[in-house]
Scaffold this motif. Sequence first.
Motif, PDB file in Angstrom:
ATOM      1  N   THR A 236       0.852  -1.190   0.000  1.00 27.62           N
ATOM      2  CA  THR A 236       0.000   0.000   0.000  1.00 27.62           C
ATOM      3  C   THR A 236       0.889   1.243   0.000  1.00 27.62           C
ATOM      4  O   THR A 236       1.893   1.270   0.705  1.00 27.62           O
ATOM      5  N   GLY A 237       0.508   2.240  -0.787  1.00 28.58           N
ATOM      6  CA  GLY A 237       1.230   3.511  -0.765  1.00 28.58           C
ATOM      7  C   GLY A 237       1.953   3.793  -2.067  1.00 28.58           C
ATOM      8  O   GLY A 237       1.669   3.206  -3.105  1.00 28.58           O
ATOM      9  N   THR A 238       2.924   4.724  -1.979  1.00 26.76           N
ATOM     10  CA  THR A 238       3.695   5.119  -3.158  1.00 26.76           C
ATOM     11  C   THR A 238       5.120   4.613  -3.015  1.00 26.76           C
ATOM     12  O   THR A 238       5.730   4.748  -1.947  1.00 26.76           O
ATOM     13  N   LEU A 239       5.637   4.036  -4.089  1.00 26.97           N
ATOM     14  CA  LEU A 239       7.017   3.537  -4.052  1.00 26.97           C
ATOM     15  C   LEU A 239       7.878   4.385  -4.977  1.00 26.97           C
ATOM     16  O   LEU A 239       7.490   4.644  -6.120  1.00 26.97           O
ATOM     17  N   PHE A 240       9.034   4.786  -4.472  1.00 25.21           N
ATOM     18  CA  PHE A 240       9.975   5.514  -5.311  1.00 25.21           C
ATOM     19  C   PHE A 240      11.232   4.672  -5.498  1.00 25.21           C
ATOM     20  O   PHE A 240      11.930   4.351  -4.529  1.00 25.21           O
ATOM     21  N   PHE A 241      11.497   4.267  -6.742  1.00 20.56           N
ATOM     22  CA  PHE A 241      12.698   3.486  -7.069  1.00 20.56           C
ATOM     23  C   PHE A 241      13.815   4.475  -7.373  1.00 20.56           C
ATOM     24  O   PHE A 241      13.792   5.117  -8.421  1.00 20.56           O
ATOM     25  N   ASP A 242      14.781   4.602  -6.487  1.00 21.05           N
ATOM     26  CA  ASP A 242      15.845   5.587  -6.653  1.00 21.05           C
ATOM     27  C   ASP A 242      16.944   5.057  -7.571  1.00 21.05           C
ATOM     28  O   ASP A 242      17.566   4.037  -7.286  1.00 21.05           O
ATOM     29  N   LYS A 243      17.155   5.803  -8.652  1.00 24.13           N
ATOM     30  CA  LYS A 243      18.142   5.434  -9.656  1.00 24.13           C
ATOM     31  C   LYS A 243      19.557   5.383  -9.067  1.00 24.13           C
ATOM     32  O   LYS A 243      20.389   4.583  -9.485  1.00 24.13           O
ATOM     33  N   TYR A 244      19.840   6.270  -8.103  1.00 22.43           N
ATOM     34  CA  TYR A 244      21.216   6.420  -7.604  1.00 22.43           C
ATOM     35  C   TYR A 244      21.533   5.444  -6.472  1.00 22.43           C
ATOM     36  O   TYR A 244      22.581   4.812  -6.456  1.00 22.43           O
ATOM     37  N   THR A 245      20.626   5.338  -5.512  1.00 19.60           N
ATOM     38  CA  THR A 245      20.923   4.462  -4.361  1.00 19.60           C
ATOM     39  C   THR A 245      20.485   3.015  -4.637  1.00 19.60           C
ATOM     40  O   THR A 245      20.855   2.108  -3.914  1.00 19.60           O
ATOM     41  N   LYS A 246      19.663   2.827  -5.670  1.00 15.25           N
ATOM     42  CA  LYS A 246      19.053   1.519  -5.993  1.00 15.25           C
ATOM     43  C   LYS A 246      18.068   1.085  -4.895  1.00 15.25           C
ATOM     44  O   LYS A 246      17.620  -0.053  -4.872  1.00 15.25           O
ATOM     45  N   GLY A 247      17.811   1.991  -3.977  1.00 16.77           N
ATOM     46  CA  GLY A 247      16.872   1.680  -2.893  1.00 16.77           C
ATOM     47  C   GLY A 247      15.444   2.006  -3.301  1.00 16.77           C
ATOM     48  O   GLY A 247      15.193   2.640  -4.327  1.00 16.77           O
ATOM     49  N   VAL A 248      14.492   1.567  -2.477  1.00 26.10           N
ATOM     50  CA  VAL A 248      13.083   1.881  -2.713  1.00 26.10           C
ATOM     51  C   VAL A 248      12.517   2.511  -1.433  1.00 26.10           C
ATOM     52  O   VAL A 248      12.703   1.973  -0.339  1.00 26.10           O
ATOM     53  N   VAL A 249      11.894   3.675  -1.619  1.00 28.29           N
ATOM     54  CA  VAL A 249      11.290   4.356  -0.476  1.00 28.29           C
ATOM     55  C   VAL A 249       9.772   4.261  -0.602  1.00 28.29           C
ATOM     56  O   VAL A 249       9.201   4.588  -1.641  1.00 28.29           O
ATOM     57  N   ARG A 250       9.140   3.781   0.458  1.00 32.14           N
ATOM     58  CA  ARG A 250       7.689   3.669   0.461  1.00 32.14           C
ATOM     59  C   ARG A 250       7.120   4.820   1.269  1.00 32.14           C
ATOM     60  O   ARG A 250       7.551   5.075   2.397  1.00 32.14           O
ATOM     61  N   THR A 251       6.167   5.529   0.685  1.00 35.96           N
ATOM     62  CA  THR A 251       5.496   6.610   1.404  1.00 35.96           C
ATOM     63  C   THR A 251       4.042   6.227   1.602  1.00 35.96           C
ATOM     64  O   THR A 251       3.362   5.814   0.661  1.00 35.96           O
ATOM     65  N   TYR A 252       3.631   6.298   2.839  1.00 35.11           N
ATOM     66  CA  TYR A 252       2.236   5.983   3.138  1.00 35.11           C
ATOM     67  C   TYR A 252       1.796   6.812   4.345  1.00 35.11           C
ATOM     68  O   TYR A 252       2.492   6.825   5.361  1.00 35.11           O
ATOM     69  N   LYS A 253       0.699   7.513   4.182  1.00 39.28           N
ATOM     70  CA  LYS A 253       0.169   8.373   5.243  1.00 39.28           C
ATOM     71  C   LYS A 253       1.261   9.274   5.840  1.00 39.28           C
ATOM     72  O   LYS A 253       1.481   9.275   7.058  1.00 39.28           O
ATOM     73  N   ASP A 254       1.965   9.990   4.984  1.00 40.15           N
ATOM     74  CA  ASP A 254       2.988  10.956   5.391  1.00 40.15           C
ATOM     75  C   ASP A 254       4.208  10.372   6.088  1.00 40.15           C
ATOM     76  O   ASP A 254       5.023  11.110   6.628  1.00 40.15           O
ATOM     77  N   SER A 255       4.325   9.054   6.111  1.00 43.68           N
ATOM     78  CA  SER A 255       5.577   8.534   6.689  1.00 43.68           C
ATOM     79  C   SER A 255       6.340   7.746   5.619  1.00 43.68           C
ATOM     80  O   SER A 255       5.740   7.132   4.729  1.00 43.68           O
ATOM     81  N   GLU A 256       7.674   7.849   5.729  1.00 46.98           N
ATOM     82  CA  GLU A 256       8.531   7.226   4.717  1.00 46.98           C
ATOM     83  C   GLU A 256       9.350   6.106   5.331  1.00 46.98           C
ATOM     84  O   GLU A 256       9.800   6.211   6.467  1.00 46.98           O
ATOM     85  N   GLU A 257       9.516   5.025   4.563  1.00 49.49           N
ATOM     86  CA  GLU A 257      10.424   3.967   5.027  1.00 49.49           C
ATOM     87  C   GLU A 257      11.105   3.324   3.820  1.00 49.49           C
ATOM     88  O   GLU A 257      10.523   3.237   2.742  1.00 49.49           O
ATOM     89  N   GLY A 258      12.339   2.879   4.048  1.00 47.89           N
ATOM     90  CA  GLY A 258      13.048   2.165   2.983  1.00 47.89           C
ATOM     91  C   GLY A 258      12.610   0.709   3.003  1.00 47.89           C
ATOM     92  O   GLY A 258      12.463   0.124   4.076  1.00 47.89           O
ATOM     93  N   ILE A 259      12.350   0.143   1.839  1.00 46.30           N
ATOM     94  CA  ILE A 259      11.973  -1.282   1.791  1.00 46.30           C
ATOM     95  C   ILE A 259      12.907  -2.022   0.830  1.00 46.30           C
ATOM     96  O   ILE A 259      13.605  -1.400   0.038  1.00 46.30           O
ATOM     97  N   ALA A 260      12.910  -3.354   0.913  1.00 49.89           N
ATOM     98  CA  ALA A 260      13.740  -4.155   0.005  1.00 49.89           C
ATOM     99  C   ALA A 260      13.291  -3.895  -1.428  1.00 49.89           C
ATOM    100  O   ALA A 260      12.092  -3.802  -1.689  1.00 49.89           O
TER     101      ALA A 260
END
Length: 326
Positions: free
Chosen positions: A96-120
């Motif tokens: 659930t939420g928005t996923l941002f696939f970062d080109k530079y870090t290769k990480g993925v940040v999930r945003t949901y209800k104004d909170s952000e977390e890095g996910i696999a």
Amino acid sequence: MILNERKVPIPLLQREALLRRIDKLHSRFKDIEKELINWKTGYSGEKNVDYYLSYLPDEPYRIINDLRLKCNNTFQIDSLIFSQMFGLVIEIKNITGTLFFDKYTKGVVRTYKDSEEGIANPLTQARRHRTQLISWMIKHKIPPMPIEYLVVFSKNSTIVRTNEGNESIFEHIIYAEYLEEKVAQIAAKYNSPAFKGKALNKLCDYILSENIPSYPEILKTYGISQSDIIRGVQCPTCKAIPIIRVSSAWYCPDCKTYSKDAHLQTVRDYFLLMNSPMTLKQFQEFLLIEQRGVAKNLLHSLSLPSTGTGRTTQYFIPPDCILSPL
Ligand SMILES: [Zn+2]
């Protein structure tokens, strides 16, 4: 053609069994509850994708679900599709939420209800499973064939974004409802079969025979000792443990109801939690049945597979029984 139906994952059933059988005040109760929700979310996402997989034509496709193979490490593929020309590794995500696939870090940040977390990163996972499958095929002397990979989001409400110039990742990321079209698009790239005639069926049979279903030692996972497990048969109505054996039924003194088969779930719970076969003595002790004769009759009525004779007989749960939804 779907070669094996996806079953309720054992780790999910184990967590349900644990929550039935440890005290609500147990230090791990909340963790287990949380992880059970994750397992259920994952499983419901997979079931949703199964619906779209079922639209793929029986020919030329073979679909293997929930495949677990060992090649140095064990790896699990949510769904694997084969045709004579190519293989396709599918990683299913229900997020659930928005996923941002970062080109530079290769990480993925999930945003949901104004909170952000890095996910696999699901793309990294899918690619790793593809590499592991290729190594496994080489080790098992299976002729090479092109293997593709895809991350499939089970619902369209997962928003996926990335940096400008990194849009090529969307070659490998789709929503479930687009699966049929995407598979056709991949198939159009290939025109020389790696497996002819019945060779593809043989390959699939072989892969399925090498599948190692997951059966974790769940008590060890949570550092829970066997003595923390509440014994006794659970009331199907009010969930009280233990209920008592009266003549040929179970009786709950709390809600005053009778049940014929309340012990079935208790037996499943034993196998899910203890990771070992069961003797008559263990059956009697786990179900809190006072008379050995009563326990013996009840145990025999289950017709469980067994080895040995007399007091040393060990009983096992048939795999299809334990895997069926409780
Ligand atoms: Zn009850």
